[in-house]
Scaffold this motif. Sequence first.
Motif, mmCIF file in Angstrom:
data_model
loop_
_atom_site.group_PDB
_atom_site.id
_atom_site.type_symbol
_atom_site.label_atom_id
_atom_site.label_comp_id
_atom_site.label_asym_id
_atom_site.label_seq_id
_atom_site.Cartn_x
_atom_site.Cartn_y
_atom_site.Cartn_z
ATOM 1 N N TRP A 1 0.833 -1.209 0.000
ATOM 2 C CA TRP A 1 0.000 0.000 0.000
ATOM 3 C C TRP A 1 0.864 1.253 0.000
ATOM 4 O O TRP A 1 0.639 2.173 -0.801
ATOM 5 N N ALA A 2 1.869 1.315 0.890
ATOM 6 C CA ALA A 2 2.687 2.515 1.024
ATOM 7 C C ALA A 2 3.497 2.802 -0.241
ATOM 8 O O ALA A 2 3.696 3.969 -0.601
ATOM 9 N N THR A 3 3.952 1.749 -0.916
ATOM 10 C CA THR A 3 4.724 1.952 -2.146
ATOM 11 C C THR A 3 3.907 2.709 -3.185
ATOM 12 O O THR A 3 4.414 3.635 -3.839
ATOM 13 N N ALA A 4 2.635 2.312 -3.333
ATOM 14 C CA ALA A 4 1.771 2.995 -4.297
ATOM 15 C C ALA A 4 1.273 4.334 -3.759
ATOM 16 O O ALA A 4 1.207 5.321 -4.492
ATOM 17 N N ARG A 5 0.924 4.373 -2.482
ATOM 18 C CA ARG A 5 0.358 5.600 -1.900
ATOM 19 C C ARG A 5 1.357 6.750 -1.912
ATOM 20 O O ARG A 5 1.011 7.893 -2.230
ATOM 21 N N PHE A 6 2.611 6.484 -1.548
ATOM 22 C CA PHE A 6 3.603 7.549 -1.423
ATOM 23 C C PHE A 6 4.594 7.602 -2.576
ATOM 24 O O PHE A 6 5.498 8.439 -2.587
ATOM 25 N N GLY A 7 4.441 6.679 -3.556
ATOM 26 C CA GLY A 7 5.280 6.734 -4.747
ATOM 27 C C GLY A 7 6.715 6.334 -4.523
ATOM 28 O O GLY A 7 7.652 7.002 -4.984
ATOM 29 N N TRP A 8 6.920 5.216 -3.824
ATOM 30 C CA TRP A 8 8.280 4.720 -3.607
ATOM 31 C C TRP A 8 8.829 4.070 -4.870
ATOM 32 O O TRP A 8 8.096 3.653 -5.754
ATOM 33 N N PHE A 9 10.145 3.957 -4.968
ATOM 34 C CA PHE A 9 10.847 3.255 -6.057
ATOM 35 C C PHE A 9 10.477 3.799 -7.437
ATOM 36 O O PHE A 9 10.361 3.051 -8.408
ATOM 37 N N GLY A 10 10.275 5.103 -7.515
ATOM 38 C CA GLY A 10 10.037 5.737 -8.800
ATOM 39 C C GLY A 10 8.603 5.711 -9.293
ATOM 40 O O GLY A 10 8.314 6.198 -10.399
ATOM 41 N N LEU A 11 7.675 5.170 -8.509
ATOM 42 C CA LEU A 11 6.274 5.140 -8.925
ATOM 43 C C LEU A 11 5.611 6.489 -8.683
ATOM 44 O O LEU A 11 6.018 7.248 -7.797
ATOM 45 N N ASP A 12 4.584 6.785 -9.472
ATOM 46 C CA ASP A 12 3.761 7.960 -9.209
ATOM 47 C C ASP A 12 2.890 7.686 -7.992
ATOM 48 O O ASP A 12 2.311 6.597 -7.860
ATOM 49 N N ALA A 13 2.794 8.644 -7.099
ATOM 50 C CA ALA A 13 1.994 8.469 -5.889
ATOM 51 C C ALA A 13 0.511 8.376 -6.236
ATOM 52 O O ALA A 13 -0.003 9.150 -7.049
ATOM 53 N N ASN A 14 -0.179 7.399 -5.646
ATOM 54 C CA ASN A 14 -1.631 7.247 -5.812
ATOM 55 C C ASN A 14 -2.325 7.932 -4.635
ATOM 56 O O ASN A 14 -2.371 7.393 -3.522
ATOM 57 N N VAL A 15 -2.837 9.114 -4.876
ATOM 58 C CA VAL A 15 -3.462 9.887 -3.801
ATOM 59 C C VAL A 15 -4.955 9.579 -3.769
ATOM 60 O O VAL A 15 -5.665 9.815 -4.750
ATOM 61 N N PRO A 16 -5.472 9.019 -2.661
ATOM 62 C CA PRO A 16 -6.904 8.718 -2.567
ATOM 63 C C PRO A 16 -7.720 10.000 -2.477
ATOM 64 O O PRO A 16 -7.226 11.032 -2.007
ATOM 65 N N SER A 17 -8.962 9.930 -2.916
ATOM 66 C CA SER A 17 -9.817 11.108 -2.845
ATOM 67 C C SER A 17 -10.274 11.385 -1.422
ATOM 68 O O SER A 17 -10.623 12.515 -1.079
ATOM 69 N N ASN A 18 -10.270 10.345 -0.586
ATOM 70 C CA ASN A 18 -10.671 10.513 0.810
ATOM 71 C C ASN A 18 -9.609 9.876 1.698
ATOM 72 O O ASN A 18 -9.560 8.656 1.861
ATOM 73 N N PHE A 19 -8.750 10.700 2.260
ATOM 74 C CA PHE A 19 -7.649 10.193 3.089
ATOM 75 C C PHE A 19 -8.165 9.457 4.327
ATOM 76 O O PHE A 19 -7.625 8.426 4.714
ATOM 77 N N THR A 20 -9.207 10.010 4.942
ATOM 78 C CA THR A 20 -9.717 9.438 6.192
ATOM 79 C C THR A 20 -10.188 8.014 5.996
ATOM 80 O O THR A 20 -9.805 7.099 6.745
ATOM 81 N N LEU A 21 -11.013 7.784 4.974
ATOM 82 C CA LEU A 21 -11.516 6.437 4.723
ATOM 83 C C LEU A 21 -10.387 5.484 4.376
ATOM 84 O O LEU A 21 -10.380 4.322 4.807
ATOM 85 N N ASN A 22 -9.423 5.961 3.606
ATOM 86 C CA ASN A 22 -8.306 5.108 3.194
ATOM 87 C C ASN A 22 -7.472 4.675 4.393
ATOM 88 O O ASN A 22 -7.153 3.489 4.557
ATOM 89 N N TYR A 23 -7.120 5.614 5.246
ATOM 90 C CA TYR A 23 -6.276 5.293 6.399
ATOM 91 C C TYR A 23 -7.015 4.439 7.425
ATOM 92 O O TYR A 23 -6.435 3.516 8.011
ATOM 93 N N ILE A 24 -8.295 4.744 7.657
ATOM 94 C CA ILE A 24 -9.077 3.920 8.587
ATOM 95 C C ILE A 24 -9.197 2.497 8.053
ATOM 96 O O ILE A 24 -9.088 1.518 8.796
ATOM 97 N N GLY A 25 -9.395 2.367 6.750
ATOM 98 C CA GLY A 25 -9.493 1.046 6.133
ATOM 99 C C GLY A 25 -8.214 0.248 6.291
ATOM 100 O O GLY A 25 -8.253 -0.959 6.587
ATOM 101 N N ILE A 26 -7.057 0.897 6.126
ATOM 102 C CA ILE A 26 -5.767 0.221 6.285
ATOM 103 C C ILE A 26 -5.591 -0.266 7.728
ATOM 104 O O ILE A 26 -5.172 -1.406 7.976
ATOM 105 N N VAL A 27 -5.921 0.583 8.687
ATOM 106 C CA VAL A 27 -5.793 0.211 10.100
ATOM 107 C C VAL A 27 -6.711 -0.967 10.424
ATOM 108 O O VAL A 27 -6.313 -1.923 11.108
ATOM 109 N N LEU A 28 -7.945 -0.928 9.929
ATOM 110 C CA LEU A 28 -8.882 -2.028 10.183
ATOM 111 C C LEU A 28 -8.399 -3.320 9.524
ATOM 112 O O LEU A 28 -8.578 -4.405 10.083
ATOM 113 N N ALA A 29 -7.798 -3.206 8.343
ATOM 114 C CA ALA A 29 -7.272 -4.403 7.671
ATOM 115 C C ALA A 29 -6.166 -5.048 8.504
ATOM 116 O O ALA A 29 -6.087 -6.277 8.602
ATOM 117 N N LEU A 30 -5.328 -4.216 9.127
ATOM 118 C CA LEU A 30 -4.278 -4.745 10.004
ATOM 119 C C LEU A 30 -4.882 -5.370 11.264
ATOM 120 O O LEU A 30 -4.439 -6.429 11.722
#
Length: 243
Positions: free
Chosen positions: A15-44
């Motif tokens: 998730w972080a590689t795509a979200r923050f654009g690691w290793f030369g990738l373009d960052a994938n910015v979600p339209s709703n940060f809150t839902l995205n981050y809450i979803g990641i925490v719940l998945a963990l």
Amino acid sequence: MGLLIWGSLSLITGWATARFGWFGLDANVPSNFTLNYIGIVLALISAIFYIFVKSETRTAQVDSVESTNSTQVLIESDENQLDFFDRLNPVKKRIIGISLAITSGILYGQCNTPVLYTTQINESKNYLDYMFSYYTGILLGSLGYFVLYSALKKNKPIVYPQIILPGLVSGWMWGVANVCYFLATNALNQAISFPISNCGPPIVANFWGIVLYKEIKGKRNLLILGAGFSVAITASVLIGLST
């Protein structure tokens, strides 16, 4: 614990590689940060539930060795033929197991990064155009590992014939599933599709553990699994809505 470490690290790194654009990738910015981050925490959090599920496993009794012309097909029950890990004390087993789970989780989270980067720098933006080279690399890598293993075993690799066909079938199933994942990534992006795809396998695996293998029994275990499934599904929905 190994599954929790592996699943958590693969989810976070993928998730972080795509979200923050690691290793030369373009960052994938979600339209709703809150839902995205809450979803990641719940998945963990959903992965933690599976630690408390107690399964009933059967230990198979391994007998003698039968040898064909060139392939040893069964391990001797003699102590001289014990696996490397069986010779270690519990502390060393734990250290090596945790280290391998960490390494595997990080690498699995990055296994699709080359395809994403190749798609980004080339004209075709369809991930399926790169599937042939992707799977060819996997096949050649697996073949290379087996050749190296056979050389280290002095041309006497230990092979279990009863798992060959199931192994091939599971590989084909994984190949189809990965194509579906890349189709989803075409429609969404990895910051959305990767966490969702990571929530599904534990649900399916535990379902078969209940229905087919009868490993998971009891009201307590089923309640814990139900809670874990509910959190995982909620996480997937929130991550999907964040795009």
